[in-house]
Write an enzyme that holds these catalytic residues in place. Structure first.
Site, PDB file in Angstrom:
ATOM      1  CG  ASP A  20      -2.165   0.765   1.074  1.00 43.53           C
ATOM      2  OD1 ASP A  20      -2.392   1.313  -0.017  1.00 43.53           O
ATOM      3  OD2 ASP A  20      -2.943   0.841   2.052  1.00 43.53           O
ATOM      4  CG  HIS A  21      -0.617   4.815   0.946  1.00 44.16           C
ATOM      5  ND1 HIS A  21      -1.120   5.898   0.276  1.00 44.16           N
ATOM      6  CD2 HIS A  21      -1.636   4.343   1.703  1.00 44.16           C
ATOM      7  CE1 HIS A  21      -2.382   6.085   0.606  1.00 44.16           C
ATOM      8  NE2 HIS A  21      -2.732   5.143   1.465  1.00 44.16           N
ATOM      9  CE  LYS A  43      -5.258   7.066   8.624  1.00 42.01           C
ATOM     10  NZ  LYS A  43      -5.221   6.069   7.542  1.00 42.01           N
ATOM     11  CD  GLU A  72      -6.207   1.211  -4.393  1.00 43.17           C
ATOM     12  OE1 GLU A  72      -6.762   0.100  -4.248  1.00 43.17           O
ATOM     13  OE2 GLU A  72      -6.170   2.092  -3.511  1.00 43.17           O
ATOM     14  CG  HIS A 129      -7.040   4.232   0.672  1.00 41.90           C
ATOM     15  ND1 HIS A 129      -5.674   4.118   0.679  1.00 41.90           N
ATOM     16  CD2 HIS A 129      -7.447   3.673  -0.491  1.00 41.90           C
ATOM     17  CE1 HIS A 129      -5.272   3.524  -0.420  1.00 41.90           C
ATOM     18  NE2 HIS A 129      -6.329   3.247  -1.155  1.00 41.90           N
TER      19      HIS A 129
HETATM   20 ZN   LIG Z   1      -4.710   5.269   2.051  1.00 42.11          ZN
END
Ligand SMILES: [Zn+2]
Length: 538
Positions: free
Chosen positions: A195-196, A356, A314, A389
């Site tokens: 991811d990222h 978050k 992605e 996300h």
């Molecule tokens: Zn993210």
């Protein structure tokens, strides 16, 4: 014991063992090898019975076979004889990286795979202990959902940033998912999301580790000033884009978009005024160029993700300051397509706040309206999935996302599983929870800087104001969740003056010692996330 005999004789991969029979066999093997054996892990292939066992806090991969086995020799470990109504060889192997690699090669269901354009659920696990609980959550949701319901879990999912913060490597993250899948006997497949990723070096380490999904984050190349810049300034910014990488020019850009009507069906129409186009191009042009460079680098390492099916991509701009309008999403997706960048999912920065560990903050009706347009774009220009996300605990928008997106959704969660670890800790070791709570209240003003959060630490009670039975309640408050959430990196890496971890080992030990408490908390909390996505629909 007849069961063991037939497993030892089976040539093909044995089906998962049914409840009672599996448990009886696990007890019998456990008695002979002197450890707890996880019933769902028992798997046979070509004369070798594989199982995961546990002695104290250490987990072992066990292999049982008659005499010698060339297949078993692929795993490193110690051999000895055991008696299970017949003399057998036991090979006891550490659950380390080399044996995880060997297990993925031998039992393919323990290896990640490409998910494709199917509904996906990302289960980030910052501690490396959560996968068995994640498996149970997915199982539970699927059992309670409709018969046709399908969702592919992504058990390994960690950004490079969170790996650095939690002191783990891409290999460890993937290996922990493999061992968790093996422990619980999850055979239905799972993805592994790097991811990222921000640089080609990030891509390289994750390719080496064996990830199947690559989430490229060109967020540093998004020009947020373009959102408010004046028209003449926008013209200059567009002129200065890296047109060689974009294989185009400002003139070609205008002729591709201006004066055209893009009818995407369902009443969704996209049109660009000169200003909208220049704003979109100035804001996202460099991000498109960077994504293209990252994609081509990935192709060079992996082969073509479309024909080769070895990996999927992605593109994610969710961590930028300003929301991605449907026009901007359309621009990014069609530019990527023009440049041959094929993505399985795209993460716009949606309207509203995705903070978050807490529910969606914003106008749900407006979210619904814009999300419908994003779905139409993803359908028309892909189809690819919309990736959500910071997707944990966004209960108020799940029904909308599930209804509008259908299969075209990838929901990513991570920190919420760390919070459930703390919930488990509050009952396993209240004293340690108190220490972590007080440390988190202190750290929050510093650690919040790189996150989208708005908690007020003054609203989180200090541990001496709470009784033991009130501790877990902190995890049911907005401020408590965020304060505990964003400080996870500091909690996991803090050391005392002697250089010894302050919390890390004690936290992991407590969760390992009472793992069922953590698994149960994860099963309950994550299956609630999944429920709207597997619901019966007329
Ligand atoms: Zn993210």
């Amino acid at each position: 014991m007849n069961l063991l005999r037939s497993l030892l004789e089976a040539n093909e991969l044995s089906p998962p063992l049914a409840g009672d029979a599996g448990e009886a066999l696990a007890r019998a093997i456990g008695g002979a090898v002197e450890m707890h054996v996880y019933p769902r892990s028992i798997t046979a292939l070509e004369g070798v019975v594989f199982f995961l066992g546990r002695q104290g806090q250490t987990k072992w991969l066990g292999l049982l076979y008659q005499g010698v086995s060339a297949d078993a020799a692929r795993f490193h470990g110690e051999e000895r004889g055991v008696e299970l109504e017949q003399p057998l060889t036991l090979r006891l192997c550490p659950t380390d990286h080399a044996n995880a690699v060997a297990l993925r090669r031998t039992l393919p269901f323990t290896a990640p795979q490409v998910v494709g354009v199917h509904k996906a659920f990302g289960c980030g696990d910052r501690l490396g202990l959560a996968t068995p609980g994640h498996v149970r959550a997915v199982r539970k949701a699927l059992q309670q959902g409709s018969a046709q319901a399908d969702v592919v879990p992504v058990f390994a999912q960690q950004s490079i940033r969170e790996m650095a913060r939690s002191g783990r490597t891409p290999e460890q993250v993937l290996d922990d998912a493999t061992w968790g899948v093996f422990q619980e006997g999850w055979r239905a497949g799972f993805g592994a999301d790097a991811d990222h990723l921000k640089t080609t070096a990030d891509v390289d380490v994750c390719v080496d580790a064996g990830y199947t999904m690559y989430t490229v984050d060109p967020g540093d190349h998004v020009d947020n000033e373009a959102v408010t810049a004046a028209l003449d300034d926008l013209v200059r910014r567009v002129e200065a884009l890296p047109w060689d990488v974009l294989e185009s020019s400002p003139e070609e850009l205008r002729s591709a978009y201006l004066g055209r009507t893009f009818d995407l069906g369902d009443g969704v129409v996209i049109r660009f005024s000169e200003e909208t186009l220049l704003r979109a191009a100035a804001k996202y042009g460099r991000a498109v160029a960077h994504s293209t460079t990252m994609y081509r680098h990935l192709l060079g390492r992996m082969g073509d993700p479309v024909s080769g099916q070895s990996c999927e991509l992605e593109v994610s701009v969710d961590e930028t300051e300003t929301p991605t309008t449907p026009e901007e999403h359309f621009f990014v997706a069609s530019e990527l397509r023009r440049l041959g960048v094929r993505c399985v999912s795209l993460a716009p920065r949606f309207v509203g706040r995705f903070e978050k560990g807490v529910d969606y903050i914003g106008d749900v009706k407006q979210f619904e309206k814009e999300f419908a347009r994003h779905v139409a774009i993803a359908r028309a220009l892909g189809p690819y999935k919309l990736s959500v996300h910071s997707g944990s605990d966004k209960f108020s928008i799940y029904p909308i996302v599930a209804r509008l997106a259908g299969d075209l959704v990838h929901l990513k969660t991570a920190g919420t599983s760390y919070l459930e670890a703390l919930r488990a800790l509050a009952s396993i070791d209240p004293a340690l929870f108190r220490e972590i709570l007080d440390f988190a209240r202190e750290r929050y003003p510093v650690d919040r800087a790189t996150y989208h959060v708005s908690a007020d630490p003054a609203k989180v009670p200090a541990s001496d104001q709470l009784s033991d039975s009130e501790l877990a309640g902190v995890l049911d408050t907005f401020d408590g969740r965020q304060v505990l959430h964003v400080t996870f990196g500091s909690v996991l890496t803090a050391r005392d003056e002697r250089g010894v971890y302050r919390f890390r080992e004690r936290l992991l030990d407590a969760l390992r010692a009472d793992e069922e408490v953590y698994y149960a908390a994860l099963e309950l909390h994550l299956s609630r996330h999944l429920a709207p996505f597997v619901e019966r629909r007329e």
